[in-house]
Design an enzyme around this catalytic site. Structure first.
Site, PDB file in Angstrom:
ATOM      1  N   HIS A   1       0.847  -1.198   0.000  1.00 49.44           N
ATOM      2  CA  HIS A   1       0.000   0.000   0.000  1.00 49.44           C
ATOM      3  C   HIS A   1       0.884   1.249   0.000  1.00 49.44           C
ATOM      4  CE1 HIS A   1      -2.849   3.037   1.296  1.00 49.44           C
ATOM      5  NE2 HIS A   1      -3.801   2.208   0.885  1.00 49.44           N
TER       6      HIS A   1
ATOM      7  N   GLU B   1       0.785   3.868   1.607  1.00 52.18           N
ATOM      8  CA  GLU B   1       1.152   4.368   2.941  1.00 52.18           C
ATOM      9  C   GLU B   1       2.324   3.571   3.504  1.00 52.18           C
ATOM     10  OE1 GLU B   1      -2.817   4.088   4.486  1.00 52.18           O
ATOM     11  OE2 GLU B   1      -3.407   5.761   3.206  1.00 52.18           O
TER      12      GLU B   1
ATOM     13  N   GLU C   1      -4.050   2.553  -7.038  1.00 53.49           N
ATOM     14  CA  GLU C   1      -4.452   3.618  -6.130  1.00 53.49           C
ATOM     15  C   GLU C   1      -3.565   4.834  -6.380  1.00 53.49           C
ATOM     16  OE1 GLU C   1      -6.548   1.743  -2.474  1.00 53.49           O
ATOM     17  OE2 GLU C   1      -4.431   1.938  -2.008  1.00 53.49           O
TER      18      GLU C   1
ATOM     19  N   SER D   1     -10.598   7.459  -2.754  1.00 53.96           N
ATOM     20  CA  SER D   1     -11.834   8.234  -2.603  1.00 53.96           C
ATOM     21  C   SER D   1     -13.016   7.628  -3.363  1.00 53.96           C
ATOM     22  CB  SER D   1     -11.609   9.697  -3.011  1.00 53.96           C
ATOM     23  OG  SER D   1     -10.638  10.293  -2.171  1.00 53.96           O
TER      24      SER D   1
HETATM   25  P1  13P Z   1      -9.719   6.313   0.597  1.00 53.46           P
HETATM   26  O1  13P Z   1     -10.874   5.511   0.081  1.00 53.46           O
HETATM   27  O2  13P Z   1      -9.901   6.820   1.996  1.00 53.46           O
HETATM   28  O3  13P Z   1      -9.292   7.379  -0.372  1.00 53.46           O
HETATM   29  O4  13P Z   1      -8.475   5.292   0.721  1.00 53.46           O
HETATM   30  C1  13P Z   1      -8.167   4.490  -0.362  1.00 53.46           C
HETATM   31  C2  13P Z   1      -7.154   3.504   0.080  1.00 53.46           C
HETATM   32  O5  13P Z   1      -6.031   3.835   0.387  1.00 53.46           O
HETATM   33  C3  13P Z   1      -7.573   2.099   0.167  1.00 53.46           C
HETATM   34  O6  13P Z   1      -6.481   1.255   0.344  1.00 53.46           O
END
Ligand code: 13P
Length: 255
Positions: free
Chosen positions: A96, A98, A168, A214
């Protein structure tokens, strides 16, 4: 090749085990007995055991947000594939943005996790996506292609149906900014092309590519109606059953 939609909720660092009980109870009631769309929830490690019990008698699948590539040993704070399998986890989110951004994970290291996951009968949800800077510099496809090639090196073609990708765009995560349907489709089609180069056309056609960033009930249907968008990896909107199940319903309506 028809691919069943997968709607996966990435709860990130939210929800205790007792909070999971409420949310999963509502998800079970709303979409837990249908099989038209595959539904998966990915709690934090501490809520996996509880959630596993809660979804046991339902059609809802359990996913984890990370794992270590090693099978056991002196890796303080880490969790192995075997530990996840022991809790009946089916999917594992890997790479991911993050994790890439805050914990320095890079595609070549994530690759080892992807391979360990599939060797242990876990379905990897391998995440890729460009930053705003990279998009504005016109590098989106090059960046994503490299992430796909590095992260999926040596992936066994005979296990390809267990592979899930999630595109993403980093600038769309948690920002309320969504890729347009056309932007998402362009990148998803390109990812499928890279998969075809790596694994062959028919293998590529069987891989599900989720969109994340989102996604909400009101934009889900148009994103999911794109030919190469096979589901969603949902962050913020997966924390309430109304929003999450709304997205599942959008996918059901298209199935
Ligand atoms: P959001 O839906 O909060 O933008 O996050 C997407 C995400 O990172 C899912 O792994």
């Amino acid at each position: 090749m028809s691919r069943k939609y997968l709607i996966a909720g990435n709860w990130k660092m939210n929800k205790t085990a007792s909070e999971a009980e409420d949310l999963v109870g509502e998800i079970n009631t709303s979409v837990g007995s249908q099989t038209t769309v595959q539904v998966c929830v990915c709690p934090a490690f501490t809520a996996l055991a509880k959630t596993s019990e809660l979804v046991e008698q339902t059609e809802v699948f359990l996913g984890s947000q990370n794992m270590n590539a090693e099978s056991s040993g002196a890796y303080t704070g880490e969790i192995s594939a075997e530990m996840l399998r022991d809790l009946y986890v089916s999917f594992v989110i890997l790479g991911h943005s993050e994790r890439r951004q805050y914990y320095g994970e890079i595609s070549t290291a994530i690759n080892l996790k992807v391979l360990a996951a599939v060797q242990n009968n876990l379905k990897p949800i391998y995440c890729i996506g460009e930053t705003l800077e990279e998009r504005e510099a016109g590098q989106t496809l090059a960046v994503v292609r490299q992430q796909v090639r590095e992260g999926l090196a040596n992936f066994p073609t005979n296990a390809i149906e267990h592979l899930v990708l999630a595109y993403e765009p980093v600038w769309a995560i948690g920002t309320g900014k969504t890729a347009t349907d056309e932007m998402a489709q362009e990148v998803h089609a390109d990812i499928r092309q890279v998969l075809a180069e790596m694994f062959g056309e028919s293998a590529s056609a069987s891989v599900r590519i989720l969109y994340g960033g989102s996604m909400k009930p009101d934009n889900a249907q148009s994103l999911l109606s794109q030919p190469d968008v096979d589901g969603g990896l949902i962050g913020g909107a997966s924390l309430t059953s109304r929003a999450f199940c709304g997205i599942v319903e959008a996918a059901r309506a298209l199935s």
